[in-house]
Design an enzyme around this catalytic site. Structure first.
Site, short mmCIF file in Angstrom:
data_model
loop_
_atom_site.label_atom_id
_atom_site.label_comp_id
_atom_site.label_asym_id
_atom_site.label_seq_id
_atom_site.Cartn_x
_atom_site.Cartn_y
_atom_site.Cartn_z
N ASP A 195 0.81 -1.05 -0.22
CA ASP A 195 0.03 -0.07 0.14
C ASP A 195 0.79 1.37 -0.08
O ASP A 195 1.99 1.11 -0.65
CB ASP A 195 -0.91 -0.01 1.34
CG ASP A 195 -2.20 0.71 1.13
OD1 ASP A 195 -2.32 1.93 0.99
OD2 ASP A 195 -3.28 -0.24 1.00
N HIS A 262 -3.45 6.33 3.72
CA HIS A 262 -3.93 4.86 3.42
C HIS A 262 -3.49 3.47 4.10
O HIS A 262 -4.34 3.00 4.55
CB HIS A 262 -4.12 4.95 1.78
CG HIS A 262 -5.13 4.06 1.51
ND1 HIS A 262 -4.80 2.75 0.90
CD2 HIS A 262 -6.48 4.14 1.09
CE1 HIS A 262 -5.96 2.13 0.38
NE2 HIS A 262 -6.94 2.78 0.59
N SER A 448 -11.25 -0.72 -0.15
CA SER A 448 -10.07 -0.81 0.63
C SER A 448 -9.94 -0.87 2.07
O SER A 448 -9.24 -1.55 2.71
CB SER A 448 -9.18 0.59 0.24
OG SER A 448 -8.46 1.01 -0.71
#
Length: 627
Positions: A195, A262, A448
């Site tokens: 990620d 994120h 996600s």
């Protein structure tokens, strides 16, 4: 029960960074709910290509010979000549092609052109590359983007857990974490999070982070001053100044982009430290996460870096890097491509390598409300694809769907009208760089956010399995034990077997017999209520029943109230046992209303159980206990 600890002495080598963070016993600041859903936005030209040379070819071992072949392909495709400006296009200088590096995936190499090639030029260049007898295959090095029992239950002491993390505990739409935690907490399992990396110093996660790697080889993406890869895997931000991404990563102009953090949010759902009196909880909170940074500025990252990240994370050899001392058993990829395409062969080779190493790969289905079977990563074989469900248990409006989606997990949706209906974790509040004293609870939306629920479930299952499950065994177990969707999923947008139920999966794995309340005394499964903390956005159908519990003190007036929203609910309360419409200590059944109140002026110390029943369908209802 056999417990496996594969980390060995490597855990002792993890450096814990001392930072000022959320004080013990204090919740982090709560930021507004926001979407993690990304719009498809690809660059106008291409500069990077993946070229696979045949085994045994001179090019596969000699970079000079490889370079001469690239020069020949440039000449044959006409890219060695400048194109003069016209009324329809700007001047284009002559292009060159350069060998960058070899991938860990056998035979594959990264090639970069000196300028961006338009669609016609890309087609010509690939055609001439493939004309070389030494070349087996050619693919574009795409920019990917981030996509958002019978035992007693364990209720974490983390202060924001009860009021925000419905996705762990809601009996109808959550993943049944509290019951599952009595069976497994993921101990001994390493999870790779491929990620944006993980923010260094997160006070509610850092203790579960192993040394990973920053795999990004383009300085524009990494925002580092080198194209060399860097140990750590720390997220140093994926921000971008106004128009920084224009042309090479996005079409046209754009406003400034703040860092998303994120990967930290994703890793938090998997392994946030739990029961530590800080912030929020994680599912597999005794597992360790391995940060693999592949996404950076402009929310983007190259396929080639992702391929090498997959291989390195599971213990494979990557040119120029040391071997990973903590190979991952599970990989989470909450990322994907913006356009329909088949699975890149380089991706599939890397995934197959991970599977052969015994790892399981979990991917987000995607956030554009289209068929997941046409988009990376779900289009690839040997992965578990996860769609997103919402607070009500229905399909999230943005979630990709289709036969390729194996099951759903909570991803949240703004359409629920519930400001707390996202997926909550602790991330940094800095707009660009990590700010050591600025840690906040943030709710994000997206597949996600759904995928790491399943990734954590895989870690929890492998932690207690006598023999680790293969990816097909794991997929089948998760599908067979999924909770049926509490609301109907349209036939044209199927989203797998149901909503992840970690407790049911562990129960089946461990061969435990479900409790039969008609024959024996079963522990009650109930959602905890925290004093004076309202639970908002409750939704149910006619006849639905949801059980809550509250730990009361003696002698202080105790009130339970429901209000707001629309529809009609009834409330039944008992101390120490499950209330019903027939057997209860108190009730409130106002006709045609969601406003119900039960009050005890002299309660006893102990557990009070409250059952909220849908007299008719209801939505947007708030429930609160006060003492």
């Amino acid at each position: 029960m056999k417990k496996r600890n594969k980390l060995g002495m490597a855990i002792a080598g993890v450096v814990l960074m001392a930072t000022a963070g959320v004080p013990a016993g204090q919740a982090a600041e709560i930021a507004p709910l926001r979407a993690s859903v990304q719009m498809a936005d690809q660059p106008e030209g291409r500069t990077r290509f993946l070229v696979q040379y045949r085994a045994g070819s001179v090019e596969s071992r000699d970079a000079a010979v490889l370079g001469r072949g690239l020069d020949a392909a440039i000449v044959r495709s006409g890219l060695d000549r400048m194109v003069v400006a016209s009324s329809r296009s700007a001047e284009r200088p002559a292009a060159r092609a350069k060998f960058m590096r070899r991938l860990a995936s056998p035979g594959w190499n990264v090639i970069r052109t000196s300028r961006a090639l338009n669609a016609v030029e890309v087609e010509a260049f690939i055609r001439e590359l493939k004309a070389d007898p030494a070349v087996q295959d050619v693919e574009i090095d795409e920019l990917m983007q981030r996509a958002g029992g019978t035992a007693a239950a364990m209720v974490p002491a983390d202060p924001d857990y009860a009021k925000l993390q419905w996705h762990f505990s809601d009996p109808n739409t959550g993943v049944h974490a509290e019951q599952a935690w009595m069976r497994s907490q993921g101990e001994g399992v390493v999870v790779a999070v491929i990620d944006t990396g993980i923010s260094q110093g997160n006070p509610d996660l850092q203790g579960n982070v192993l040394p990973g790697y920053d795999m990004i080889t383009d300085m524009r993406v990494s925002r580092r001053d080198s194209e060399e890869r860097a140990p750590g895997g720390w997220d140093i931000g994926d921000w971008a100044e106004e128009n920084y991404c224009s042309g090479w990563a996005r079409k046209g102009p754009h406003s400034a982009i703040a860092s998303s953090w994120h990967g930290t949010h994703v890793a938090g759902t998997i392994a946030q430290e739990t029961n530590n009196g800080k912030g929020l909880a994680g599912l597999a909170h005794k597992a360790k996460v391995l940060p693999m940074r592949v996404l950076g500025a402009c929310d983007k990252g190259y396929s080639s870096d992702i391929v090498d990240a997959i291989i390195w994370s599971v213990g494979g050899e990557v040119p120029g890097l040391p071997l990973n001392p903590n190979p991952a058993e599970v990989i989470n990829m909450s990322l994907g491509g913006a356009d329909p395409s088949p699975c890149k062969k380089a991706f599939q080779t890397a995934i197959d390598f991970a599977i052969a190493k015994g790892a399981i790969v979990v991917v987000a289905a995607g956030n554009i409300n289209r068929d997941a079977g046409k988009y990376t990563m779900s289009v690839c074989n040997n992965v578990i694809s996860v769609g997103a469900s919402r607070f009500t248990g229905g399909k999230a409006s943005y979630s990709n769907f289709g036969e390729r989606v194996d099951l759903a997990a909570p991803g949240g949706d703004k359409l629920d009208g519930n400001p707390k209906g996202g997926i909550w974790q602790t991330i940094n509040g800095g707009a660009t760089q990590v700010e050591p004293e600025n840690w906040i609870s943030v709710g994000l939306l997206g597949t996600s956010m759904a995928a790491p629920h399943v990734t954590a479930a895989v870690a929890m299952i492998q932690s207690v399995a006598e023999t680790p499950l293969t990816w097909t065994q794991m997929r089948d177990l998760l599908k067979e034990t999924a909770t049926p969707f509490p609301v109907e999923i349209p036939a044209e947008t199927p989203m797998g077997a149901g909503i992840l139920n970690i407790n049911a999966a562990l129960t089946k794995l461990l061969g435990e017999r479900p409790c039969n309340p008609e024959l024996e005394s079963c522990g009650l499964v109930a959602t905890p209520l925290v004093n004076k903390m309202a639970v908002n956005g409750l939704t149910g159908v006619a006849g639905s029943e949801v059980l809550y519990r509250f730990e009361a003190e003696a002698g202080k007036v105790l009130s339970f109230m429901s209000y707001g929203g629309s529809g009609d609910v009834s409330m039944y309360v008992s101390m120490g046992s499950e209330p019903t419409a027939v057997s209860h200590e108190a009730r409130s059944v106002r006709s045609g209303s969601t406003a119900e109140t039960v009050r005890f002026t002299a309660p006893k110390a102990g557990t009070y159980y409250l059952k909220l029943v849908g007299t008719t369908p209801y939505t947007g209802v708030t429930l609160v206990a006060r003492q």
